[in-house]
Design a protein around this motif. Sequence first.
Motif, PDB file in Angstrom:
ATOM      1  N   VAL A 211       0.918  -1.225  -0.038  1.00  0.00           N
ATOM      2  CA  VAL A 211       0.044   0.028   0.023  1.00  0.00           C
ATOM      3  C   VAL A 211       0.858   1.476  -0.161  1.00  0.00           C
ATOM      4  N   LEU A 212       0.654   2.147  -0.946  1.00  0.00           N
ATOM      5  CA  LEU A 212       1.278   3.485  -1.091  1.00  0.00           C
ATOM      6  C   LEU A 212       0.330   4.551  -0.574  1.00  0.00           C
ATOM      7  N   VAL A 213       0.934   5.329   0.415  1.00  0.00           N
ATOM      8  CA  VAL A 213       0.092   6.288   1.243  1.00  0.00           C
ATOM      9  C   VAL A 213       0.781   7.569   1.393  1.00  0.00           C
ATOM     10  N   PRO A 214       0.212   8.640   0.671  1.00  0.00           N
ATOM     11  CA  PRO A 214       0.871  10.012   0.816  1.00  0.00           C
ATOM     12  C   PRO A 214       0.658  10.471   2.044  1.00  0.00           C
ATOM     13  N   SER A 215       1.268  11.444   2.464  1.00  0.00           N
ATOM     14  CA  SER A 215       1.187  12.066   3.948  1.00  0.00           C
ATOM     15  C   SER A 215       1.665  13.503   3.694  1.00  0.00           C
ATOM     16  N   VAL A 216       0.707  14.389   4.483  1.00  0.00           N
ATOM     17  CA  VAL A 216       1.075  15.707   4.491  1.00  0.00           C
ATOM     18  C   VAL A 216       1.867  15.947   5.701  1.00  0.00           C
ATOM     19  N   PHE A 217       1.822  15.493   6.823  1.00  0.00           N
ATOM     20  CA  PHE A 217       2.571  15.653   8.199  1.00  0.00           C
ATOM     21  C   PHE A 217       3.790  14.705   8.488  1.00  0.00           C
ATOM     22  N   GLY A 218       3.962  13.926   7.348  1.00  0.00           N
ATOM     23  CA  GLY A 218       5.219  12.947   7.326  1.00  0.00           C
ATOM     24  C   GLY A 218       6.464  13.756   6.954  1.00  0.00           C
ATOM     25  N   GLY A 219       6.533  14.811   6.806  1.00  0.00           N
ATOM     26  CA  GLY A 219       7.884  15.528   6.588  1.00  0.00           C
ATOM     27  C   GLY A 219       8.194  15.185   5.115  1.00  0.00           C
ATOM     28  N   SER A 220       9.420  15.409   4.774  1.00  0.00           N
ATOM     29  CA  SER A 220      10.002  15.319   3.506  1.00  0.00           C
ATOM     30  C   SER A 220      10.743  13.898   3.199  1.00  0.00           C
ATOM     31  N   GLY A 221      10.547  13.041   4.012  1.00  0.00           N
ATOM     32  CA  GLY A 221      10.956  11.461   3.635  1.00  0.00           C
ATOM     33  C   GLY A 221      10.184  10.521   3.865  1.00  0.00           C
ATOM     34  N   CYS A 222      10.345   9.343   3.685  1.00  0.00           N
ATOM     35  CA  CYS A 222       9.449   8.316   3.622  1.00  0.00           C
ATOM     36  C   CYS A 222       9.556   7.327   4.896  1.00  0.00           C
ATOM     37  N   ASN A 223       8.536   6.731   5.105  1.00  0.00           N
ATOM     38  CA  ASN A 223       8.447   5.899   6.268  1.00  0.00           C
ATOM     39  C   ASN A 223       7.910   4.439   5.931  1.00  0.00           C
ATOM     40  N   VAL A 224       8.096   3.423   6.558  1.00  0.00           N
ATOM     41  CA  VAL A 224       7.539   2.170   6.088  1.00  0.00           C
ATOM     42  C   VAL A 224       7.204   1.520   7.190  1.00  0.00           C
ATOM     43  N   LEU A 225       5.970   0.332   7.026  1.00  0.00           N
ATOM     44  CA  LEU A 225       5.625  -0.520   7.920  1.00  0.00           C
ATOM     45  C   LEU A 225       6.191  -1.809   7.268  1.00  0.00           C
ATOM     46  N   THR A 226       6.835  -2.600   8.199  1.00  0.00           N
ATOM     47  CA  THR A 226       7.523  -3.983   7.599  1.00  0.00           C
ATOM     48  C   THR A 226       7.124  -5.216   8.563  1.00  0.00           C
ATOM     49  N   GLU A 227       6.628  -4.933   9.672  1.00  0.00           N
ATOM     50  CA  GLU A 227       6.648  -5.981  10.598  1.00  0.00           C
ATOM     51  C   GLU A 227       5.800  -7.277  10.363  1.00  0.00           C
TER      52      GLU A 227
END
Length: 329
Positions: A211-227
């Motif tokens: 799933v690809l999720v855009p973010s407004v508050f997440g800043g200028s980088g990327c985060n992942v969920l991998t667990e």
Amino acid sequence: MDRNFVDFRLAADDLRAIRFGISPGHELCHAVRVLQRPEGHPMQWGWLRGVRGRLPRDAFELLADVIGVDGYFPDFLTSTPAWDTTPDDEAARLREVSIEQVRFDLHKMVLRSSGARQRRILDLIDDPVPARERLADACLLVWGAALEPVWPQLERILRADIAVRARRIASDGIAATVGALHASVSWSGDAVRVQLRRFSDTIDCRGSGLVLVPSVFGGSGCNVLTEEGVQPTLFYPAQGVTERWARDQVGVADALGALLGETRARILLTAHAARTTSQVAADLGLAISTASHHLAVLRDGGLVTSTRAGARMLHERTPLGEALVGGAG
């Protein structure tokens, strides 16, 4: 310098495995971080000016303890994002998260904290059932004070980003679309590759998808969920975020009204979910014939799509319509 990559491996012939979603919980968690370190988030200063005085203190401090200011935060605070995920969905899901996951994720935060904050997180672990309820209540309180007033603007930006990306998949292909998400993201053979600062992993997404999720508050980088057991997810910065994104809803309606006319602007702004002609007319206080005329004009302009569902005709914004309302915001 060492380079860390997370590879989300997909079946080479299954492009349907990549889909888009929205996560109000992810926005809330990063909003809590913005409030803790506002100096590092100039794009949010317009929003910050309106929110600082109305935060519920105890609820905010509880979330600040659990979320921290950087790096990992508990996976259970974000749902499996979907196109139609709402803040109410997030709250209901959070109350049903397994106690095992609550304990597991909070133990990770113990390792990332110290002193009084660490002791407060340990107290939550010692009594996880009421802790889960406290966290759900805190999320609702902070959401209501900080994000609910600007959710229409936030949602428009997120949906507009998804609409533009989906359109690009059709025109340029999945590899080009993925590569344009962010400088740290690339398409590598049968995988979506993300470069991160401190973490490397390979995730088999065959069967579960990504799933690809855009973010407004997440800043200028990327985060992942991998667990393991969590839907593989890549959060990336949404397009079109400026320091004015949180401006008043009336200003956006006025801008679209000047372009389309007031009635058509109102119809387009409320067309994020499929509705019948009768529902559109009732919501805006119009005659059904008038609503039908304006919907036809918006449909001819490519801003609204109309599809038949049995005896009903349902109207919803197109990707072009999403991009237009997102740009106006």
